[in-house]
Write an enzyme that holds these catalytic residues in place. Structure first.
Site, short mmCIF file in Angstrom:
data_model
loop_
_atom_site.label_atom_id
_atom_site.label_comp_id
_atom_site.label_asym_id
_atom_site.label_seq_id
_atom_site.Cartn_x
_atom_site.Cartn_y
_atom_site.Cartn_z
CG ASP A 191 -12.73 -8.78 2.02
OD1 ASP A 191 -12.81 -7.77 1.28
OD2 ASP A 191 -12.07 -8.78 3.07
CG HIS B 216 -9.91 -5.59 0.78
ND1 HIS B 216 -10.15 -6.74 1.50
CD2 HIS B 216 -8.58 -5.32 0.95
CE1 HIS B 216 -9.03 -7.14 2.09
NE2 HIS B 216 -8.07 -6.30 1.75
CD GLU C 250 -4.56 -7.87 1.63
OE1 GLU C 250 -5.42 -7.16 2.21
OE2 GLU C 250 -3.36 -7.60 1.62
CG ASN D 282 -0.86 -6.84 -1.56
OD1 ASN D 282 -1.46 -7.38 -2.47
ND2 ASN D 282 -1.35 -6.74 -0.32
CD GLU E 285 -2.82 -1.32 2.35
OE1 GLU E 285 -2.78 -0.42 3.23
OE2 GLU E 285 -3.59 -2.30 2.43
#
Length: 541
Positions: A254, A223, A252, A187, A146
């Protein structure tokens, strides 16, 4: 384990009802989950599902700096070891997460001066990565995490403020020194589609690799939320990064929803999960997909996003949801390759909230019986021989932006499934945009080529400036693509193409410009290999 061995898992046959990991392995991919150490130790159901369904795991928190080195040079690997030992027992890969991040880093690190901070980075990475360098289960690491703001600028973190951008290359080189065989990743979130942030990531990865920095892999967190729409250019975005020579992966995943949960939201969520799996399956360089957890019982979402949740593929009671079935069937081969049955035709659209440059449409949902699942809807403007695609949606509604003031629109909808089959045309709805305020003078547009590669390029920014003496509400920019060039994606504007002429209209949030004010948009283009031309003839009205 060498880099080549970690690129793709061995392909093995799978039975139709097999666990997720068996079907993923049959495609040469991994399907992973982020695991928390407490339920892994204390709950049999959690442990059994984690072992049975997934062939790759990521430590949710146990490998972060605050867990592994809470005090300077005092290391604690109890949680990280528990994750690695579980993976070893269950023949799973481990992805290390994460070495350098602006969150969950102890205060003692954040307060260091430049020289001491560089030494701390070197020592931390040497100790953490080095501990598992000879362990065949640990095959990859998120080296930096990030590093960008949403607009594509570098995040103003304590890392950047103290060391400048060089901390990124330093971290990768330290990780390579600690484990010559591990795959090293960068990432980030909100980079799933082609936008300013993902393009900044693309440019950084390209630049680092040209400098010999060992960036092997790019992670797209994933996300997502059903109320914000699906990034329909995900596969295209993965492909442009893969063309740099890196591995790509969803790290990641979701997909949250606004609570309460219901069957309609579950169906949309399942479609999103299916779309992500299918995008990875379609890209050879995509190693796999990691779901950030697997049960809603331990999801981070409700504590972070008020009123939202139910983001994972098992509910709080470890029952499989529709999203589990979507992931399973996509991995098992139910991605629509043999599906020739189109979805049912959507209902008649209705229009609302019509302004000078936007309108909201909604319609009765379609269903799909062909096996690949309903993927979404295309919205077209009826214009005779060639109808214009105004937008796409994964739900039975859309907010159209960038429309022309005082203009009649006749619009219809077609549903599409996971195999690309399109339904019949819905009945059309007709609406007329309102007359926008009259500007005093006009506007200008200038485009800058931000980056180029062998068969494509990104133009960003295209700067639109109000050169008049009063505010304008809505703008339109036109330009010409060279012969053979095709539009691949855009952001901050709605683009339509007629021949080689592109028309860009403002989005709903950037159409109002005061005198001398500016806004920007961007786009990506594919072009024939070796062709070096770029667009020309920008005009603004």
């Amino acid at each position: 384990m060498g880099l080549l061995a970690t690129f793709l898992l061995p392909t093995v046959p799978a039975e139709a009802s097999a666990p997720l990991r068996t079907h993923a392995a049959s495609k040469g991919k991994f399907i992973g989950a982020a695991l928390a150490t407490s339920p892994l130790s204390n709950e049999t159901a959690y442990r059994n599902i984690a072992a049975t369904e997934f062939n790759q795991i990521t430590a949710e928190n146990a490998m972060k700096w605050d867990a592994t080195e809470p005090n300077q040079n005092q290391f604690n690997f109890s949680g990280a070891d528990a994750i690695v030992n579980f993976a070893t027992q269950n023949n799973q890969q481990v992805h290390g997460h994460t070495l350098i991040w602006h969150q969950q880093t102890p205060g003692w690190v954040q307060g260091l001066g430049a020289s001491a901070m560089r030494s701390a980075i070197q020592n931390h990475i040497s100790q953490v990565v080095g501990r598992y360098a000879d362990n065949p289960a640990v095959v990859s690491w998120d080296v930096v995490n990030e590093v960008f703001e949403e607009n594509g600028s570098m995040r103003s973190s304590f890392w950047y403020n103290t060391l400048g951008q060089s901390y990124i290359a330093d971290a990768f080189r330290a990780a390579r020194a600690a484990d010559p065989d591990a795959r090293l990743c960068i990432n980030d979130y909100n980079v799933e589609g082609i936008n300013a942030k993902s393009t900044a990531m693309y440019n950084l990865v390209s630049s680092l690799r040209q400098q010999g920095v060992p960036v092997d892999c790019v992670g797209f967190q994933g996300h997502l939320a059903i109320q914000y729409g699906f990034p329909n250019d995900l596969q295209q975005n993965l492909e442009r990064f893969a063309a740099l020579g890196v591995q790509v992966r969803i790290t990641e995943l979701d997909i949250r929803m606004q609570m309460p949960r219901n069957s309609s939201k579950d169906a949309t969520q399942a479609t999103y999960y299916r779309n992500v799996i299918n995008a990875c399956l379609a890209v050879t360089a995509c190693a796999g997909v990691t779901i950030w957890g697997f049960t809603d019982k331990y999801s981070w979402v409700p504590d972070t996003f008020g009123g939202e949740g139910a983001a994972l593929i098992y509910d709080e009671n470890y029952q499989q949801k529709a999203s589990y079935t979507a992931v399973h069937d996509a991995l098992a081969g139910g991605t629509g390759g043999n599906d020739t049955t189109p979805p049912t035709t959507p209902g008649t659209p209705t229009s609302s909230n019509v302004t000078s440059n936007s309108a909201t449409l909604s319609w009765s949902a379609s269903t799909d019986s062909g096996g690949s699942g309903l993927a979404g809807y295309n919205v077209y403007r009826e214009q005779g021989a060639t109808d214009t695609l105004l937008g796409q949606s994964t739900t039975a509604s859309i907010n159209l932006t960038g429309l022309t003031p005082d203009t009649q629109y006749q619009v219809y909808v077609r549903a599409r499934d996971g195999a690309g089959n399109l339904s019949g045309n819905s009945p059309a709805v007709t609406f007329t945009t309102s007359e926008g305020p009259v500007g005093g003078g006009g506007c200008t547009a200038t485009g800058t080529v931000q980056t180029q590669w062998q068969n494509g390029y990104v133009v960003q920014p295209v700067t639109v400036t109000n050169t008049g003496t009063s505010a304008v509400n809505g703008w339109t920019v036109t330009f010409t693509l060279p012969s053979g060039h095709t539009l691949a994606g855009s952001w901050n504007a709605s683009l339509t193409v007629s021949g080689q002429t592109v028309t860009a209209r403002n989005a709903g949030y950037n159409g109002n410009l005061a005198p001398n004010a500016s806004t920007t948009f961007g786009f990506q283009v594919n072009r024939p290999n070796g062709n070096t031309q770029t667009p020309s003839g920008y005009t603004c009205a």
